[in-house]
Design a protein around this motif. Structure first.
Motif, mmCIF file in Angstrom:
data_model
loop_
_atom_site.group_PDB
_atom_site.id
_atom_site.type_symbol
_atom_site.label_atom_id
_atom_site.label_comp_id
_atom_site.label_asym_id
_atom_site.label_seq_id
_atom_site.Cartn_x
_atom_site.Cartn_y
_atom_site.Cartn_z
ATOM 1 N N UNK A 144 6.019 -0.884 -13.897
ATOM 2 C CA UNK A 144 5.319 0.101 -14.729
ATOM 3 C C UNK A 144 4.624 -0.588 -15.889
ATOM 4 N N UNK A 145 5.341 -1.501 -16.554
ATOM 5 C CA UNK A 145 4.739 -2.233 -17.665
ATOM 6 C C UNK A 145 3.675 -3.213 -17.175
ATOM 7 N N UNK A 146 3.945 -3.852 -16.028
ATOM 8 C CA UNK A 146 2.966 -4.801 -15.504
ATOM 9 C C UNK A 146 1.621 -4.138 -15.268
ATOM 10 N N UNK A 147 1.651 -2.890 -14.827
ATOM 11 C CA UNK A 147 0.397 -2.166 -14.596
ATOM 12 C C UNK A 147 -0.366 -1.954 -15.899
ATOM 13 N N UNK A 148 0.373 -1.896 -17.031
ATOM 14 C CA UNK A 148 -0.280 -1.664 -18.328
ATOM 15 C C UNK A 148 -0.813 -2.943 -18.943
#
Length: 461
Positions: free
Chosen positions: A371-375
């Motif tokens: 989820x954070x990697x996508x951001x």
């Protein structure tokens, strides 16, 4: 008789006042009146409970005994009101450097104690964790403050005793930490000392390396090496990863694993990072006229990325050397996802607007949240060398893991860079499964600047 009224007699006593008095008695019994901290009695009780629990769980904690330097002089010359104000200021500073689960207590006078629970089962690692906290507390205290119009200097000496470590009695551990504190004072004050000699020897070595590392920049002991990164489809050079090296006058070559973590823990990583960025940009300024598509990848620690001045510092360095931001790639680790994520993302987005590229290093070895990697505004994922080395394992799990990372990267719209390529089979397999870039000894070891420049002459962009 049924239906007749019944007379009930009783009395009501308001015990709220008695309860208030009881709470006040308990507060006076277990709290320090000046600072509101737990007192000696409560601290010893908490320490014993912590030791009992650590004994069951086979872990170690630490007790830090803190004594202010030259506090008696303040009391004698300026009076107890100023001294009390100084003690309250010290309480605030110490509390700001501790975790929520740590206990800070005042033992009386200018003596404070910090209880650190459940640090580690390994004595050396527990000692290192305690030393890091103690160094942080010393740093928070050093300096001046104003109390009732008087400018006062603050410093302290800290003694450290691990628990349960040779004693199962709280009072004994307190005496050990107290003894260690006096040794710190005898050693020159504004210092820390361990009760256990073997722990102190290790910490002395660590502090010595910290001091030597701080001087390494000024004494010209640092240099950069460059490990080529190649496009796997053509095996032509696309850029290089910049790596820091330290040549110590007595120890010789000090491996990054022996000093990078120390630099991060002590805050020196910011100074080292600034030096590396400066040297990398200077190298780009020399090479870009001949190799305009060259990209240098520079490691950026989570500590640096969290700084609010991070964007300005990097931008100013690029401008100073007249280097386009697109020639710089910043490699970050998954550690950026552990603390102050929003500030990190904000800094990355600002740098991304300038044209700086981002790669996440050692992907899969840390704490990634997809989820954070996508951001995160990433351009590349770097496959850790350990995964590359395991690709040819007999059970095939290593190759499967690399394939999975390549699929994740593809779905996120990112390029993949494989580290640690050492064989032709690894190269062929990575190329077959769609890995874009790679680095490793199969192509070249990390090279000094002159050797890297000669290597580029042979492997044109």
């Amino acid at each position: 008789m049924p239906g007749e009224p019944v007379l009930i007699r009783g009395s009501v006593t308001d015990i709220s006042e008695r309860q208030r008095y009881q709470r006040e008695i308990e507060r006076l019994a277990f709290s320090d009146e000046l600072t509101g901290l737990p007192n000696r009695r409560l601290m010893l009780d908490r320490l014993q409970h912590a030791m009992d629990r650590e004994q069951r769980e086979n872990t170690l904690g630490a007790l830090l005994f803190i004594d202010l330097d030259h506090f008696k002089t303040v009391n004698d010359s300026l009076g107890h009101l100023v001294g009390d104000g100084l003690l309250r200021e010290v309480t605030t500073r110490l509390a700001s450097g501790l975790r929520a689960e740590d206990t800070l207590a005042r033992m009386g006078g200018d003596e404070f104690v910090v209880l650190l629970e459940g640090l580690d089962s390994n004595p050396q690692l527990a000692a290192e964790a305690a030393a890091i906290t103690a160094e942080k507390l010393l740093k928070s205290l050093v300096g001046t403050c104003w109390i009732d119009g008087h400018e006062l200097s603050i410093s302290a000496s800290i003694g450290i005793a691990l628990h349960p470590f040779g004693s199962q009695v709280a009072a004994d551990v307190l005496k050990q930490a107290d003894t260690a504190m006096y040794r710190a004072k005898q050693g020159g004050r504004n210092a820390l000392h361990f009760f256990a000699p073997e722990m102190q020897a290790a910490i002395d070595q660590r502090l010595q390396m910290q001091s030597e590392l701080r001087q390494a920049v000024q004494r010209n002991q640092l240099y950069l090496v460059f490990q080529p990164q190649l496009a796997l489809a053509t095996e032509r050079i696309a850029g290089a990863e910049v790596l820091l090296r330290w040549v110590h006058p007595e120890r010789g070559e000090v491996m990054p694993g022996d000093f990078i973590l120390l630099a991060e823990e002590t805050g020196l990583i910011e100074e080292l990072g600034a030096w590396v960025l400066e040297q990398a940009c200077a190298a780009l300024a020399r090479w870009l006229p001949q190799w305009p598509q060259l990209v240098l990848a520079v490691n950026l620690s989570p500590r640096e990325l969290r700084q609010r001045g991070c964007v300005a510092r990097i931008s100013e360095c690029l401008q100073r050397h007249q280097v386009p931001a697109t020639a710089l790639e910043l490699e970050i680790t998954e550690g950026v996802l552990l603390e102050d994520v929003e500030q990190c993302i904000s800094n990355m987005q600002e740098l991304k607007v300038l044209g700086v590229r981002f790669a996440i290093d050692d992907f899969g070895t840390g704490y990634s949240s997809l989820t954070y990697l996508k951001r995160l505004p990433l351009d590349r994922l770097k496959i850790d060398r350990s995964f590359t080395w395991d690709m040819d394992g007999e059970d095939g799990s290593g190759l499967m893991l690399v394939q999975t990372i390549l699929v994740i990267a593809r779905n996120l719209g990112l390029e993949c860079v494989a580290e640690g390529i050492e064989t032709q089979w690894q190269l062929d397999s990575l190329r077959e499964h769609g890995c874009s870039l790679g680095q490793g000894y199969h192509f070249s070891r990390p090279l000094r600047e002159a050797d890297f420049q000669a290597w580029m002459q042979q492997h044109q962009l």
